[in-house]
Scaffold this active site. Structure first.
Site, PDB file in Angstrom:
ATOM      1  CD  GLU A  88      -8.765   1.257   7.553  1.00 10.28           C
ATOM      2  OE1 GLU A  88      -8.756   0.854   8.805  1.00 10.28           O
ATOM      3  OE2 GLU A  88      -8.218   2.170   7.595  1.00 10.28           O
TER       4      GLU A  88
ATOM      5  CG  ASP B   4       0.063  -0.529   2.283  1.00 14.50           C
ATOM      6  OD1 ASP B   4       0.860  -0.405   2.794  1.00 14.50           O
ATOM      7  OD2 ASP B   4      -0.950  -0.487   3.650  1.00 14.50           O
TER       8      ASP B   4
ATOM      9  CG  ASN C 129      -8.606  -1.063  12.116  1.00 12.09           C
ATOM     10  OD1 ASN C 129      -7.423  -2.228  11.768  1.00 12.09           O
ATOM     11  ND2 ASN C 129      -9.072  -0.387  11.522  1.00 12.09           N
TER      12      ASN C 129
ATOM     13  CG  HIS D 268      -5.535  -1.124   9.115  1.00  6.59           C
ATOM     14  ND1 HIS D 268      -6.324  -0.941  10.040  1.00  6.59           N
ATOM     15  CD2 HIS D 268      -4.338  -1.902   9.175  1.00  6.59           C
ATOM     16  CE1 HIS D 268      -4.443  -0.111  10.450  1.00  6.59           C
ATOM     17  NE2 HIS D 268      -3.783  -0.664   9.377  1.00  6.59           N
TER      18      HIS D 268
END
Ligand code: GLP
Length: 245
Positions: free
Chosen positions: A143, A67, A136, A138
């Site tokens: 996400e 990414d 979280n 990811h």
């Protein structure tokens, strides 16, 4: 799934680098899937050490990163392109033209996503994919949401990710809110995956990801359905919830 419990972050890096080195020795033109964040840093420093001591060469290796932030140039101090150069590429014998990262400055980020998928198709299957995990759940910048992403996508980062990543920027306002991220469908095509986690703050989410329900609200949980060889390398603190269970 194999889980390796390391004593500390250095040991996580040593185990992970050993796996990557084995893949390169077997296949000198291996395609390495690389990640950023603080977690893989000890892995990269160990790979640099192995290269300097003549244990490994990256001369034929190729890389694809997961990414990049939208809006940051490859020169920006917090871009993932710069992170990769500073932590790995500048210190080993890899050829610059063999290292691939989504373009953060692309005028049309959606076209850039498509171009990255085309590149992934041309490069073929990733031999070993390194992954960290966000608080979280990811992976890359995929996400929590209502579905698992398939291809490379333009992602709106969640508040929690922006906050977590603000530690690297001078102010929270400077943290990009969008990123280009390889999709989960693409990540799962790798022959092998190494999931790394370090520290107590990852203990709860690691347990949810590996032992909880498989749900897009915890993107990393999809790794439970991964068909290739999954190795989790984590320190004792990150594994503490799993060890309790
Ligand atoms: C970022 C990256 C992820 C990384 C995650 C965790 O959001 N895009 O690839 O896994 O952060 O980062 P850290 O290793 O710093 O906890």
């Amino acid at each position: 799934m194999k889980i390796i419990c390391a004593e500390n972050d250095r040991e996580v890096g040593r185990y992970a680098a050993k796996y990557i080195a084995e893949v390169i020795r077997e296949r000198p033109n291996a395609l390495l899937g690389l990640a950023t964040g603080s977690t893989p840093m000890t892995t990269y420093s160990e790979l640099v050490r192995m290269y300097r001591e003549g244990e490994i060469s990256f001369a034929g290796a190729r890389t694809v990163n997961l990414d990049e932030y939208v809006g940051l140039s490859p020169e920006h101090s917090q871009s993932y392109a710069r992170f990769m150069r500073e932590n790995l590429f500048d210190h080993i014998d890899i050829r610059a033209e063999n290292c691939h990262i989504p373009g953060g400055l692309a005028k049309d980020p959606i076209a850039e996503c498509k171009a990255y998928d085309d590149l992934l198709d041309r490069l073929g299957r990733v031999d070993i994919q390194l992954l960290g995990i966000g608080h979280n759940g990811h992976i890359a910048f995929n996400e929590p949401g209502e579905h698992f992403t398939k291809d490379t996508t333009l992602v709106e980062l969640t508040e929690s990710t922006v906050s977590a990543n603000s530690r690297f920027f001078n102010s929270r306002d400077l943290v990009p809110t969008r990123a280009i991220s390889m999709g989960i469908g693409r990540i799962l095509k790798a022959r092998k995956i190494l999931l790394l986690a370090i520290g107590q703050s990852k203990a709860e989410i690691l347990a949810r990801a590996l032992l909880g329900d498989v749900t897009p609200s915890v993107p990393a949980s999809i790794l439970q359905f991964y068909q290739g060889e999954l190795t989790v390398i984590a320190d004792r603190k990150a594994l503490s919830r799993i060890l309790e269970k």
